[in-house]
Structures are given as C-alpha cells and as structure tokens.
Design a protein around this motif. Sequence first.
Motif, mmCIF file in Angstrom:
data_model
loop_
_atom_site.group_PDB
_atom_site.id
_atom_site.type_symbol
_atom_site.label_atom_id
_atom_site.label_comp_id
_atom_site.label_asym_id
_atom_site.label_seq_id
_atom_site.Cartn_x
_atom_site.Cartn_y
_atom_site.Cartn_z
ATOM 1 N N MET A 235 58.276 48.258 42.632
ATOM 2 C CA MET A 235 58.912 48.317 43.968
ATOM 3 C C MET A 235 58.259 49.361 44.982
ATOM 4 S SD MET A 235 62.741 48.039 42.784
ATOM 5 C CE MET A 235 63.565 46.987 41.633
ATOM 6 N N THR A 236 56.863 49.799 44.536
ATOM 7 C CA THR A 236 56.282 50.686 45.530
ATOM 8 C C THR A 236 54.767 50.106 45.852
ATOM 9 O OG1 THR A 236 54.870 51.835 43.593
ATOM 10 C CG2 THR A 236 57.325 52.632 44.097
ATOM 11 N N ASP A 237 54.069 50.543 46.598
ATOM 12 C CA ASP A 237 52.858 50.290 47.137
ATOM 13 C C ASP A 237 51.651 51.043 46.465
ATOM 14 O OD1 ASP A 237 53.001 52.520 48.524
ATOM 15 O OD2 ASP A 237 52.558 51.598 50.559
ATOM 16 N N TRP A 238 52.025 51.776 45.375
ATOM 17 C CA TRP A 238 51.310 52.769 44.862
ATOM 18 C C TRP A 238 49.837 52.037 44.375
ATOM 19 C CZ3 TRP A 238 50.637 54.427 38.986
ATOM 20 C CH2 TRP A 238 49.714 55.752 38.937
ATOM 21 N N ASN A 239 48.750 52.598 44.622
ATOM 22 C CA ASN A 239 47.408 51.905 44.012
ATOM 23 C C ASN A 239 46.833 52.487 42.725
ATOM 24 O OD1 ASN A 239 46.658 54.528 44.621
ATOM 25 N ND2 ASN A 239 45.454 53.942 46.558
ATOM 26 N N TYR B 156 45.704 43.604 33.958
ATOM 27 C CA TYR B 156 44.848 44.653 33.953
ATOM 28 C C TYR B 156 43.888 44.770 35.033
ATOM 29 C CZ TYR B 156 41.810 48.421 32.413
ATOM 30 O OH TYR B 156 40.940 49.504 32.489
ATOM 31 N N GLU B 157 43.307 43.752 35.549
ATOM 32 C CA GLU B 157 42.195 43.784 36.515
ATOM 33 C C GLU B 157 42.984 44.004 37.651
ATOM 34 O OE1 GLU B 157 38.874 43.708 36.321
ATOM 35 O OE2 GLU B 157 38.874 43.535 34.105
ATOM 36 N N LYS B 158 44.014 43.285 38.074
ATOM 37 C CA LYS B 158 45.000 43.307 39.069
ATOM 38 C C LYS B 158 45.522 44.988 39.485
ATOM 39 C CE LYS B 158 46.317 40.468 41.779
ATOM 40 N NZ LYS B 158 45.587 39.889 43.070
ATOM 41 N N ALA B 159 45.913 45.459 38.381
ATOM 42 C CA ALA B 159 46.355 47.025 38.397
ATOM 43 C C ALA B 159 45.253 47.962 38.623
ATOM 44 C CB ALA B 159 47.261 47.102 37.500
ATOM 45 N N PHE B 160 44.140 47.919 37.625
ATOM 46 C CA PHE B 160 43.281 49.123 37.606
ATOM 47 C C PHE B 160 41.970 48.850 38.490
ATOM 48 C CE2 PHE B 160 46.186 49.559 34.024
ATOM 49 C CZ PHE B 160 46.642 50.795 34.102
ATOM 50 N N THR B 161 41.587 47.461 38.519
ATOM 51 C CA THR B 161 40.347 47.371 39.085
ATOM 52 C C THR B 161 40.420 46.999 40.693
ATOM 53 O OG1 THR B 161 39.322 46.309 37.146
ATOM 54 C CG2 THR B 161 38.205 45.781 39.056
ATOM 55 N N SER B 162 41.519 46.178 40.941
ATOM 56 C CA SER B 162 41.707 45.895 42.485
ATOM 57 C C SER B 162 42.751 46.911 42.823
ATOM 58 C CB SER B 162 42.462 44.455 42.533
ATOM 59 O OG SER B 162 41.696 43.490 41.886
ATOM 60 N N ARG B 163 43.020 47.862 42.194
ATOM 61 C CA ARG B 163 44.053 48.956 42.509
ATOM 62 C C ARG B 163 45.340 48.239 43.373
ATOM 63 N NH1 ARG B 163 40.301 54.122 44.054
ATOM 64 N NH2 ARG B 163 39.412 54.412 42.072
ATOM 65 N N GLN B 164 45.712 47.300 42.901
ATOM 66 C CA GLN B 164 47.173 46.702 43.427
ATOM 67 C C GLN B 164 48.225 47.063 42.209
ATOM 68 O OE1 GLN B 164 46.753 43.032 45.328
ATOM 69 N NE2 GLN B 164 44.673 43.100 45.334
ATOM 70 N N TYR B 165 48.464 48.048 41.945
ATOM 71 C CA TYR B 165 49.206 48.664 40.734
ATOM 72 C C TYR B 165 50.574 48.011 40.766
ATOM 73 C CZ TYR B 165 50.255 51.131 36.443
ATOM 74 O OH TYR B 165 50.474 51.531 35.258
ATOM 75 N N GLY B 166 51.157 47.879 42.176
ATOM 76 C CA GLY B 166 52.612 47.299 42.225
ATOM 77 C C GLY B 166 52.615 46.008 41.747
ATOM 78 N N VAL B 167 51.678 45.368 42.288
ATOM 79 C CA VAL B 167 51.794 43.710 42.146
ATOM 80 C C VAL B 167 51.219 43.710 40.534
ATOM 81 C CG1 VAL B 167 50.504 41.654 42.666
ATOM 82 C CG2 VAL B 167 51.109 43.189 44.393
ATOM 83 N N GLY B 168 50.197 44.317 40.155
ATOM 84 C CA GLY B 168 50.130 44.034 38.676
ATOM 85 C C GLY B 168 51.072 44.443 37.741
ATOM 86 N N GLN B 169 51.800 45.304 37.981
ATOM 87 C CA GLN B 169 53.136 45.823 37.218
ATOM 88 C C GLN B 169 54.076 44.754 37.364
ATOM 89 O OE1 GLN B 169 53.238 48.383 35.311
ATOM 90 N NE2 GLN B 169 55.289 47.822 34.378
ATOM 91 N N ALA B 170 54.287 44.011 38.842
ATOM 92 C CA ALA B 170 55.257 43.059 38.744
ATOM 93 C C ALA B 170 54.711 41.794 37.824
ATOM 94 C CB ALA B 170 55.403 42.614 40.209
#
Length: 290
Positions: free
Chosen positions: A37-41, A249-263
């Motif tokens: 629920m955050t925009d954290w990168n 993993y790629e979405k959260a740590f490579t693309s730095r879209q951690y919120g979307v990756g966690q979702a």
Amino acid sequence: MKAKSNGKDFCMFALPGLFCFLAVVIVPFLYGIYLTMTDWNGVSEVKNFVGLTNFAGVFKDTAFWTSLGLTFKYVVAVVILVNVIAFLLAWLLTRGFKGQSFFRAGFFTPNLIGGIVLGYIWQFVFSRVFVNIGEATGWSLFEASWLSDPAKAFAALVLVTVWQLSGYMILIYVAGFMGLSEDVLEAASIDGASGWVKMKNIILPLMMSSITICLFLTLSRAFMVYDVNLSLTAGAPYGTTEMAAMHVYEKAFTSRQYGVGQAEAIILFIIVACISGAQVYLTKKREVEA
C-alpha cells in the motif's frame, strides 16, 4: 507448582521457536502487506501511502500474468512427472532385490545439490555436452543448445526439476510402501486380486497419505521455483521462460517497483495457498486405514 513448571517448560522449549517463527515469517509477511500500500522503491526512506493502487497495477502488468500462465504449465508438468516417476521407482525399490538401498541413495543425491549449482551444471550439459553429442551423431535434437529455443528451454526446466525432486519424493513413497500391511495384501491375493486390480483398489488407497504429502511438496516447490529458473535460463530466451517468482523479484528489485512486486507476491501466495489447501483437503478425504 505444576502450572509454574509448565510455564518454565514453555519458555525453555516453545518460546524460542515461536519467537523465530514470528520474527522470520509473521512479521515480514505483515510488513510486506503494508508495503503493498506504499510507493516504496526498495531504496528510498520515503514510503507514501497509495492504498490499493499497486494491486490495480498488478492487473495491468501483462508480463506477470504471462509468467503466471507459464508457471501453471510448469507446475502441471512437474507435479505429474515427479509423482508418477517417484511412485513407480519407489514401487520397484521395495521389491526386495539386492542393492535397492544403493539405488535409493543414488536417486536421492540430486536433491542434495542446491538449485543454483544444479542450474549451472545443467546449463553446461545443455549448452556444451548435448551440442557436442549432436555434432558427433548428427541428431537434430541436439544440434543446438536447448536453452536457445523457448520450447526446449521450458522442457529443460521441467527435466531438471523432475531430476532434482523425484529422489526426495521416492523416499516418501518408499516409506509408504514399507508401511503397507502385508496381511491386507496377502488377503487381496487370496481373493484373486492381482496386478492392476490390487494396485487400484488396495495399494493406491492405502498410499494416499504419502500421495498427499508428495503432491503438496511438489505443488508448493514448483509454484515458487526461482533458483533453478535463475541459474539455468534466467528467463531466456527473451523472457519466454520467466516464471512468476522470478518476475516478482525482477519487478521489486530490478525495476524498483517494490509495492507492485510485493502485491504480485501476495497474489501468488494466495493462489498457491488456495490450490495447495484444496489439494490437501481433497486427497485427505481419500485416505483410508488398513
């Protein structure tokens, strides 16, 4: 005094395990829900609350759903092949022939190799050994590396996973076969049951507890595959072998879209939990006692 003793025993034996479980599993899981629920990168100290925006982003991420569809294909292939092969080999390895303990240990050995190491070993086999065999024999199947063709690369992932997991499942099925009641099997033989009839009506129902465990383990491990996927193909060629866990993993740590990756990770977890829970429920209903 008894209550005091029980409390002391709980603190000595259960509390450390409970603390580790909370620290390693529950707290990170709850924190992960918060991060959806955050925009954290993944790097910044700022975490702005965005509500369910990240979950909306998941449904727009076509690459995630493509990887999830590929993961379902992979899971179906792995679960069927691993359990059929492990069941048949376990049946053969409980026939009482000489050296069966040696073969049990041999089949289990691949499971001791870490997924990353295993992937690199088989990468060499598919890219070098198979190609050399193709050049020497002229067989079209081995003319080029399997990892350069999307269909063959997917087959390579399935092959390596089956090779790794079958040995562990064999041990569980062997334990199930060794626990079968000889009296029941002998009574079935006296009544005229033999071959497939005995397997279908006697052995399979009595083996359902082992089948439940093996199906659950193969389902959960196949859905969450990452290490072999990373080291064997890394999603290549052109992302056609990227499984859901790797995409997350790629979405959260490579693309730095951690919120979307966690979702996406939460959605994957819910899917796996529902399918695994349904599998355990359905197979548990079919278990019988000798």
